[in-house]
Design a protein around this motif. Sequence first.
Motif, short mmCIF file in Angstrom:
data_model
loop_
_atom_site.label_atom_id
_atom_site.label_comp_id
_atom_site.label_asym_id
_atom_site.label_seq_id
_atom_site.Cartn_x
_atom_site.Cartn_y
_atom_site.Cartn_z
N ALA A 34 -73.28 0.08 -42.87
CA ALA A 34 -73.66 -1.05 -42.02
C ALA A 34 -72.49 -2.00 -41.79
N THR A 86 -78.99 -7.42 -43.05
CA THR A 86 -79.77 -7.97 -41.95
C THR A 86 -79.10 -7.60 -40.63
N ARG A 87 -79.68 -8.09 -39.56
CA ARG A 87 -79.13 -7.76 -38.23
C ARG A 87 -77.75 -8.36 -38.04
N ASN A 88 -77.53 -9.54 -38.56
CA ASN A 88 -76.27 -10.24 -38.33
C ASN A 88 -75.42 -10.39 -39.59
N TYR A 90 -75.55 -9.88 -44.20
CA TYR A 90 -76.22 -9.41 -45.41
C TYR A 90 -76.42 -10.58 -46.37
#
Length: 235
Positions: free
Chosen positions: A83, A212-214, A216
């Motif tokens: 990620a 997360t999307r933006n 961690y």
Amino acid sequence: MFCTKCGAKNSKDDKFCYKCGNEIRAVKDKEMTEKPKSFHDNVQNKISLLKNKKWLYGIIAVTVLLLGFGGYKWYNRNAFAKAVDGHVYEVTIKSVDKKKGTTTVSKEYSSYVIYKNKLYEFTVLDEKGKEVSILNKAMSLSDIYNINSNKYNKYGDIYRMDYDNDGDYDDIDDPEIFVTINKLDMSKIYDKKSKKWIKGFEATRFKKYKVTRNGYTSKSKHKNTVTTVTATRVD
């Protein structure tokens, strides 16, 4: 010869049973001496079969669970690396000491690269708003992945980068910047002194990170101190 219908014994030349009139066929004596299975025997056989099936199903279930657990561990170990690979993050670290009633907040910038199945974590502190550019350049340097480079300190964990050569860093008094390096394989950490892979907290901490999307986040507790890490992607 025995009658296959009633079981009466006939002579070997008889074509029909003297008792029931059934047509005689050649049947071995052994076949007729075997008793037909009773209802109890049939039930026991079915119970035995069910038990065997349960054992089989149990073995299959355990195998699936073990494979699933192993897959989960593999995924959990590598999900974070995949990620964050190639990205830069602004990291805020907040530590609250409940016993002392104190709170400390620090900020740093980190980037990550998967290189030869290892995860490299690069970190810089305050560089006057140049952190993203510095880390992007660091990730692109082939020399930074060479632990034997003469630009590393004697411990092999800090890399000296001549960032101002490209005209991007104009501090004349401090022409070099330093990037801290962590080399990880997600289950062990590279010990710079011994140049060996050893188990360590730094390697296992990523397993507790929530991507997360933006960015961690993570939260950990040590004695009376609760530490929260919030990373926001900035590249």
